[in-house]
Design a protein around this motif. Sequence first.
Motif, PDB file in Angstrom:
ATOM      1  N   GLY A   1       6.974  -4.981  -1.790  1.00  0.00           N
ATOM      2  CA  GLY A   1       5.941  -5.529  -2.664  1.00  0.00           C
ATOM      3  C   GLY A   1       6.377  -6.766  -3.414  1.00  0.00           C
ATOM      4  O   GLY A   1       5.575  -7.373  -4.120  1.00  0.00           O
ATOM      5  N   GLY A   2       7.636  -7.158  -3.245  1.00  0.00           N
ATOM      6  CA  GLY A   2       8.132  -8.362  -3.899  1.00  0.00           C
ATOM      7  C   GLY A   2       7.715  -9.618  -3.158  1.00  0.00           C
ATOM      8  O   GLY A   2       6.901  -9.587  -2.239  1.00  0.00           O
ATOM      9  N   ALA A   3       8.296 -10.750  -3.542  1.00  0.00           N
ATOM     10  CA  ALA A   3       7.852 -12.046  -3.029  1.00  0.00           C
ATOM     11  C   ALA A   3       8.929 -12.700  -2.189  1.00  0.00           C
ATOM     12  O   ALA A   3      10.119 -12.626  -2.504  1.00  0.00           O
ATOM     13  CB  ALA A   3       7.472 -12.961  -4.189  1.00  0.00           C
TER      14      ALA A   3
ATOM     15  N   THR B   1       7.339  -9.027   0.676  1.00  0.00           N
ATOM     16  CA  THR B   1       8.367  -8.213   1.328  1.00  0.00           C
ATOM     17  C   THR B   1       7.870  -6.782   1.482  1.00  0.00           C
ATOM     18  O   THR B   1       7.281  -6.218   0.560  1.00  0.00           O
ATOM     19  CB  THR B   1       9.680  -8.244   0.538  1.00  0.00           C
ATOM     20  OG1 THR B   1       9.414  -7.934  -0.837  1.00  0.00           O
ATOM     21  CG2 THR B   1      10.309  -9.630   0.595  1.00  0.00           C
ATOM     22  N   THR B   2       8.119  -6.196   2.648  1.00  0.00           N
ATOM     23  CA  THR B   2       7.506  -4.891   2.918  1.00  0.00           C
ATOM     24  C   THR B   2       8.471  -3.834   3.426  1.00  0.00           C
ATOM     25  O   THR B   2       8.329  -2.665   3.088  1.00  0.00           O
ATOM     26  CB  THR B   2       6.330  -5.040   3.906  1.00  0.00           C
ATOM     27  OG1 THR B   2       5.703  -3.781   4.080  1.00  0.00           O
ATOM     28  CG2 THR B   2       6.786  -5.567   5.266  1.00  0.00           C
ATOM     29  N   LYS B   3       9.486  -4.214   4.244  1.00  0.00           N
ATOM     30  CA  LYS B   3      10.350  -3.166   4.781  1.00  0.00           C
ATOM     31  C   LYS B   3      11.619  -3.765   5.375  1.00  0.00           C
ATOM     32  O   LYS B   3      11.675  -4.937   5.756  1.00  0.00           O
ATOM     33  CB  LYS B   3       9.631  -2.368   5.877  1.00  0.00           C
ATOM     34  CG  LYS B   3       9.217  -3.196   7.082  1.00  0.00           C
ATOM     35  CD  LYS B   3       8.437  -2.351   8.088  1.00  0.00           C
ATOM     36  CE  LYS B   3       7.961  -3.202   9.275  1.00  0.00           C
ATOM     37  NZ  LYS B   3       7.199  -2.404  10.256  1.00  0.00           N
ATOM     38  N   GLY B   4      12.650  -2.922   5.444  1.00  0.00           N
ATOM     39  CA  GLY B   4      13.864  -3.236   6.151  1.00  0.00           C
ATOM     40  C   GLY B   4      14.112  -2.140   7.171  1.00  0.00           C
ATOM     41  O   GLY B   4      13.896  -0.959   6.889  1.00  0.00           O
TER      42      GLY B   4
ATOM     43  N   ARG C   1      -2.682  -3.633   6.665  1.00  0.00           N
ATOM     44  CA  ARG C   1      -1.804  -4.735   6.250  1.00  0.00           C
ATOM     45  C   ARG C   1      -0.688  -4.264   5.322  1.00  0.00           C
ATOM     46  O   ARG C   1       0.211  -5.031   4.997  1.00  0.00           O
ATOM     47  CB  ARG C   1      -2.615  -5.825   5.539  1.00  0.00           C
ATOM     48  CG  ARG C   1      -3.583  -6.587   6.418  1.00  0.00           C
ATOM     49  CD  ARG C   1      -4.146  -7.763   5.645  1.00  0.00           C
ATOM     50  NE  ARG C   1      -5.044  -8.594   6.448  1.00  0.00           N
ATOM     51  CZ  ARG C   1      -6.358  -8.530   6.433  1.00  0.00           C
ATOM     52  NH1 ARG C   1      -6.960  -7.644   5.630  1.00  0.00           N
ATOM     53  NH2 ARG C   1      -7.084  -9.316   7.180  1.00  0.00           N
ATOM     54  N   ASP C   2      -0.756  -3.028   4.859  1.00  0.00           N
ATOM     55  CA  ASP C   2       0.184  -2.481   3.870  1.00  0.00           C
ATOM     56  C   ASP C   2       0.131  -3.293   2.570  1.00  0.00           C
ATOM     57  O   ASP C   2       1.154  -3.649   1.996  1.00  0.00           O
ATOM     58  CB  ASP C   2       1.615  -2.446   4.412  1.00  0.00           C
ATOM     59  CG  ASP C   2       2.538  -1.590   3.532  1.00  0.00           C
ATOM     60  OD1 ASP C   2       2.029  -0.714   2.801  1.00  0.00           O
ATOM     61  OD2 ASP C   2       3.767  -1.805   3.560  1.00  0.00           O
ATOM     62  N   LEU C   3      -1.096  -3.550   2.104  1.00  0.00           N
ATOM     63  CA  LEU C   3      -1.289  -4.312   0.874  1.00  0.00           C
ATOM     64  C   LEU C   3      -2.134  -3.515  -0.108  1.00  0.00           C
ATOM     65  O   LEU C   3      -3.016  -2.746   0.296  1.00  0.00           O
ATOM     66  CB  LEU C   3      -1.973  -5.654   1.158  1.00  0.00           C
ATOM     67  CG  LEU C   3      -1.186  -6.676   1.967  1.00  0.00           C
ATOM     68  CD1 LEU C   3      -2.063  -7.892   2.270  1.00  0.00           C
ATOM     69  CD2 LEU C   3       0.088  -7.103   1.239  1.00  0.00           C
TER      70      LEU C   3
ATOM     71  N   TYR D   1       0.823  -1.207   0.000  1.00  0.00           N
ATOM     72  CA  TYR D   1       0.000   0.000   0.000  1.00  0.00           C
ATOM     73  C   TYR D   1       0.857   1.258   0.000  1.00  0.00           C
ATOM     74  O   TYR D   1       0.524   2.244  -0.681  1.00  0.00           O
ATOM     75  CB  TYR D   1      -0.917  -0.007   1.218  1.00  0.00           C
ATOM     76  CG  TYR D   1      -1.565   1.342   1.489  1.00  0.00           C
ATOM     77  CD1 TYR D   1      -2.591   1.815   0.674  1.00  0.00           C
ATOM     78  CD2 TYR D   1      -1.137   2.144   2.549  1.00  0.00           C
ATOM     79  CE1 TYR D   1      -3.175   3.052   0.905  1.00  0.00           C
ATOM     80  CE2 TYR D   1      -1.713   3.376   2.790  1.00  0.00           C
ATOM     81  CZ  TYR D   1      -2.733   3.830   1.972  1.00  0.00           C
ATOM     82  OH  TYR D   1      -3.300   5.053   2.191  1.00  0.00           O
ATOM     83  N   HIS D   2       1.975   1.251   0.728  1.00  0.00           N
ATOM     84  CA  HIS D   2       2.755   2.489   0.841  1.00  0.00           C
ATOM     85  C   HIS D   2       3.345   2.933  -0.493  1.00  0.00           C
ATOM     86  O   HIS D   2       3.703   4.089  -0.648  1.00  0.00           O
ATOM     87  CB  HIS D   2       3.845   2.368   1.920  1.00  0.00           C
ATOM     88  CG  HIS D   2       4.986   1.447   1.575  1.00  0.00           C
ATOM     89  ND1 HIS D   2       5.106   0.172   2.086  1.00  0.00           N
ATOM     90  CD2 HIS D   2       6.074   1.632   0.794  1.00  0.00           C
ATOM     91  CE1 HIS D   2       6.222  -0.382   1.638  1.00  0.00           C
ATOM     92  NE2 HIS D   2       6.822   0.484   0.842  1.00  0.00           N
TER      93      HIS D   2
END
Length: 316
Positions: free
Chosen positions: A277-279, A291-294, A203-205, A167-168
């Motif tokens: 947004g990757g897998a 994958t969403t954040k580091g 969910r950040d989706l 989503y971000h």
Amino acid sequence: MERAITWYSRAANASDPVWSPQAHLRLGAIYQGEHGERYQHLQKAQEHYRACAEQGVAECSRELERLAQFPALAIIAAQAGSPSEGHRIATGITERGAITPPGPVVAASPSAGTSAEVLSQQAIALYARHEPSVYKITVYEQLAGDLKPLSLGSAIAIDSFRAITNYHLVAAGGIPVSINSEGEFIRESDVLIWRVARTDPRRDLALLELVDPHQELNFTNTMKPYDSVQVGERVFAIGAPAGFDKTLTEGIVSALRRERGVRLIQTTAPVTYGSSGGALFDAQGRLIGITTKGVQAGGHFNFAIAADEVQAFLAE
């Protein structure tokens, strides 16, 4: 609504070439959940969409495909209430969309071959299988006829015309675009333009759909439930870190966590700008997360949203 269903059913069963398919379309939408869970019955939705698809309505063909792909068949099986089907729901979805248990994760032994070459071949096979289903996403803002990049990330296709991202990446608006070209020259057909169909900030989706109905995606729809993910198991991420498209990275599961009720997988596989947004896949090639954040704070901690959260998002 009961009265509407009655009238739509009469029109659907009539022989009128115009009103019959349109009535099937409306009934499919109702039973798919357009008017809430009270009227939701995905098996009936599938029947009505199939009926109007056979009469040449393209929209019905698309909706039928939605129900045949990730994760709608799991919901249909749940409604059927079969114990064997319920078991299959919890374990994953095959490449053809049928729900089947994934094979057990078997630790390699020296006799089975644990050399670096064997592990390398496993990574090569996983990348070859799933790389085509991961797309780099650039979100553009249109200003006075010019396009200005707003954000960069990745997306994983879940059927032939839809993909999941964060989503971000799309929160500020703009037009998501991918270039699906393996050669030096880019054709018009290589440019994929997306619309944002749905979002879930918690969910950040975000769910993306192709604007052009004639384009098709390579997609992944095998998944592994969160409860089956083990700390320490080997995982692989595919994304576009720093804009480098279709990049494979490797790590292990560091921890299983929850943040505001959302199931997260912590991993040592790097997640940097462009990877969002990757897998994230397990060693058997099953999707376990987005994958969403580091986070860099006395170390480098990377996170993926569990695939179960994607299923819940799509089912709502």
